[in-house]
Design a protein around this motif. Structure first.
Motif, PDB file in Angstrom:
ATOM      1  N   HIS A 176      24.723  33.157 -20.155  1.00 40.57           N
ATOM      2  CA  HIS A 176      25.683  32.111 -20.474  1.00 40.57           C
ATOM      3  C   HIS A 176      25.220  31.189 -21.596  1.00 40.57           C
ATOM      4  O   HIS A 176      26.054  30.621 -22.316  1.00 40.57           O
ATOM      5  N   ASP A 177      23.914  31.021 -21.750  1.00 37.35           N
ATOM      6  CA  ASP A 177      23.425  30.198 -22.853  1.00 37.35           C
ATOM      7  C   ASP A 177      23.857  30.801 -24.188  1.00 37.35           C
ATOM      8  O   ASP A 177      24.393  30.107 -25.063  1.00 37.35           O
ATOM      9  N   GLU A 178      23.658  32.089 -24.344  1.00 34.03           N
ATOM     10  CA  GLU A 178      24.042  32.766 -25.578  1.00 34.03           C
ATOM     11  C   GLU A 178      25.561  32.767 -25.750  1.00 34.03           C
ATOM     12  O   GLU A 178      26.080  32.554 -26.853  1.00 34.03           O
ATOM     13  N   LEU A 179      26.274  32.993 -24.658  1.00 28.12           N
ATOM     14  CA  LEU A 179      27.735  33.008 -24.709  1.00 28.12           C
ATOM     15  C   LEU A 179      28.282  31.671 -25.182  1.00 28.12           C
ATOM     16  O   LEU A 179      29.175  31.611 -26.040  1.00 28.12           O
ATOM     17  N   MET A 180      27.727  30.579 -24.664  1.00 28.06           N
ATOM     18  CA  MET A 180      28.218  29.258 -25.031  1.00 28.06           C
ATOM     19  C   MET A 180      27.804  28.860 -26.436  1.00 28.06           C
ATOM     20  O   MET A 180      28.522  28.111 -27.104  1.00 28.06           O
ATOM     21  N   TRP A 181      26.664  29.356 -26.909  1.00 28.06           N
ATOM     22  CA  TRP A 181      26.316  29.060 -28.300  1.00 28.06           C
ATOM     23  C   TRP A 181      27.338  29.679 -29.249  1.00 28.06           C
ATOM     24  O   TRP A 181      27.687  29.072 -30.268  1.00 28.06           O
ATOM     25  N   THR A 183      30.435  29.910 -28.772  1.00 21.78           N
ATOM     26  CA  THR A 183      31.618  29.038 -28.804  1.00 21.78           C
ATOM     27  C   THR A 183      31.364  27.811 -29.664  1.00 21.78           C
ATOM     28  O   THR A 183      32.281  27.314 -30.325  1.00 21.78           O
ATOM     29  N   VAL A 184      30.124  27.298 -29.655  1.00 20.50           N
ATOM     30  CA  VAL A 184      29.795  26.155 -30.512  1.00 20.50           C
ATOM     31  C   VAL A 184      29.978  26.542 -31.980  1.00 20.50           C
ATOM     32  O   VAL A 184      30.591  25.802 -32.767  1.00 20.50           O
ATOM     33  N   GLU A 185      29.475  27.696 -32.364  1.00 18.55           N
ATOM     34  CA  GLU A 185      29.592  28.146 -33.756  1.00 18.55           C
ATOM     35  C   GLU A 185      31.047  28.259 -34.185  1.00 18.55           C
ATOM     36  O   GLU A 185      31.429  27.797 -35.267  1.00 18.55           O
ATOM     37  N   ARG A 186      31.871  28.856 -33.346  1.00 20.56           N
ATOM     38  CA  ARG A 186      33.279  29.048 -33.716  1.00 20.56           C
ATOM     39  C   ARG A 186      34.045  27.730 -33.674  1.00 20.56           C
ATOM     40  O   ARG A 186      34.927  27.488 -34.500  1.00 20.56           O
ATOM     41  N   ALA A 187      33.723  26.867 -32.729  1.00 18.87           N
ATOM     42  CA  ALA A 187      34.417  25.581 -32.634  1.00 18.87           C
ATOM     43  C   ALA A 187      34.082  24.692 -33.826  1.00 18.87           C
ATOM     44  O   ALA A 187      34.956  24.006 -34.370  1.00 18.87           O
ATOM     45  N   VAL A 188      32.813  24.703 -34.241  1.00 23.40           N
ATOM     46  CA  VAL A 188      32.426  23.924 -35.421  1.00 23.40           C
ATOM     47  C   VAL A 188      33.125  24.476 -36.654  1.00 23.40           C
ATOM     48  O   VAL A 188      33.633  23.713 -37.496  1.00 23.40           O
ATOM     49  N   ALA A 189      33.182  25.792 -36.778  1.00 28.22           N
ATOM     50  CA  ALA A 189      33.819  26.405 -37.945  1.00 28.22           C
ATOM     51  C   ALA A 189      35.300  26.066 -38.031  1.00 28.22           C
ATOM     52  O   ALA A 189      35.849  25.903 -39.127  1.00 28.22           O
ATOM     53  N   GLY A 190      35.959  25.928 -36.875  1.00 27.86           N
ATOM     54  CA  GLY A 190      37.398  25.715 -36.888  1.00 27.86           C
ATOM     55  C   GLY A 190      37.862  24.291 -36.692  1.00 27.86           C
ATOM     56  O   GLY A 190      39.006  23.953 -37.038  1.00 27.86           O
ATOM     57  N   TRP A 191      36.979  23.422 -36.155  1.00 27.79           N
ATOM     58  CA  TRP A 191      37.455  22.092 -35.778  1.00 27.79           C
ATOM     59  C   TRP A 191      36.563  20.939 -36.216  1.00 27.79           C
ATOM     60  O   TRP A 191      36.809  19.800 -35.819  1.00 27.79           O
ATOM     61  N   GLY A 192      35.535  21.169 -36.982  1.00 35.54           N
ATOM     62  CA  GLY A 192      34.706  20.034 -37.356  1.00 35.54           C
ATOM     63  C   GLY A 192      33.508  20.406 -38.196  1.00 35.54           C
ATOM     64  O   GLY A 192      33.497  21.427 -38.888  1.00 35.54           O
ATOM     65  N   GLU A 193      32.480  19.576 -38.099  1.00 39.15           N
ATOM     66  CA  GLU A 193      31.231  19.764 -38.808  1.00 39.15           C
ATOM     67  C   GLU A 193      30.093  19.818 -37.800  1.00 39.15           C
ATOM     68  O   GLU A 193      30.239  19.408 -36.638  1.00 39.15           O
TER      69      GLU A 193
END
Length: 225
Positions: A176-181, A183-193
């Motif tokens: 789950h640690d890898e899975l959630m990382w 999501t961080v990468e994709r969320a930053v790419a699409g919604w912020g910095e």
């Protein structure tokens, strides 16, 4: 974007937590525990899991049609984490607390602040905050929970931590640690910095520091009165 950088930031602010919150360092290092403290920690874990599942669903809703891969990953995580409270309820029963006892317990104010912050920040930044929070939860679990649980087993007995250990084993098996990382990468790419991820992480650790302060005050410090 650097995962190492975010992990280092998490470590730095956890160190600040350990410095200012009584017994937090010893608890996380497996050097100290207390039955009332540990039992109430399990109760709050159950309450937080329930509330966090609702927040994850809201974060998934905010993804919408903008990133189907991120939506699928969040949905998978939500599905895999669903009903994990039962593992901790199993241990709480051994400590003399029923599901009804837990249901009747109000979360700490710090948990209410955390959940409120998540809803507010998701409205501002989409799924990015919940992605950062879930990653931090998994990072924290990997780093500290095996030690905390091992110490609890030594103090209270192996039978008292079977549910907690099962949860650790499940997360490790499903990475789950890898899975959630991811999501961080994709969320930053699409919604912020990346700076947004850092800002949310610092706020989350501050809220966890408040939680452990409340936990200590309501158990160990209250015993001394």
């Amino acid at each position: 974007m650097s995962r190492d950088r975010l992990e280092k930031l998490a470590e730095e602010h956890m160190e600040k937590l350990f410095t200012k919150v009584p017994k937090a360092r010893e608890f996380h290092a497996g050097e100290w525990t207390d039955q009332d403290y540990y039992r109430r920690h399990l109760v709050e874990t159950v309450l937080r899991i329930r509330l966090n599942n609702e927040v994850d669903a809201y974060g998934l809703y905010k993804v919408g049609y903008k990133d189907h891969r991120l939506a699928a990953t969040l949905a998978r995580y939500l599905s895999e984490e669903n009903n994990h409270e039962g593992m901790f309820l199993r241990d709480l029963k051994k400590f003399g607390l029923s599901k009804e006892d837990v249901d009747a317990t109000r979360p700490f104010a710090s948990t209410e602040y955390l959940i409120g912050y998540l809803y507010f920040s998701i409205n501002q930044d989409g799924p990015l905050p919940t992605a950062v929070w879930n990653w931090f939860v998994e990072w924290y679990s990997d780093k500290y929970n095996p030690t905390i649980t091992k110490n609890a087993a030594e103090v209270f007995g192996l039978d008292m931590v079977k549910g907690s250990q099962a949860h650790i084993d499940y997360d490790e098996a499903h990475d789950h640690d890898e899975l959630m990382w991811s999501t961080v990468e994709r969320a930053v790419a699409g919604w912020g910095e990346f700076s947004d991820a850092e800002r949310h992480l610092v706020n989350f650790v501050d809220l966890i520091a408040l939680y452990f302060t409340e936990l200590h005050e309501s158990t160990v410090a209250a015993q001394a009165l």
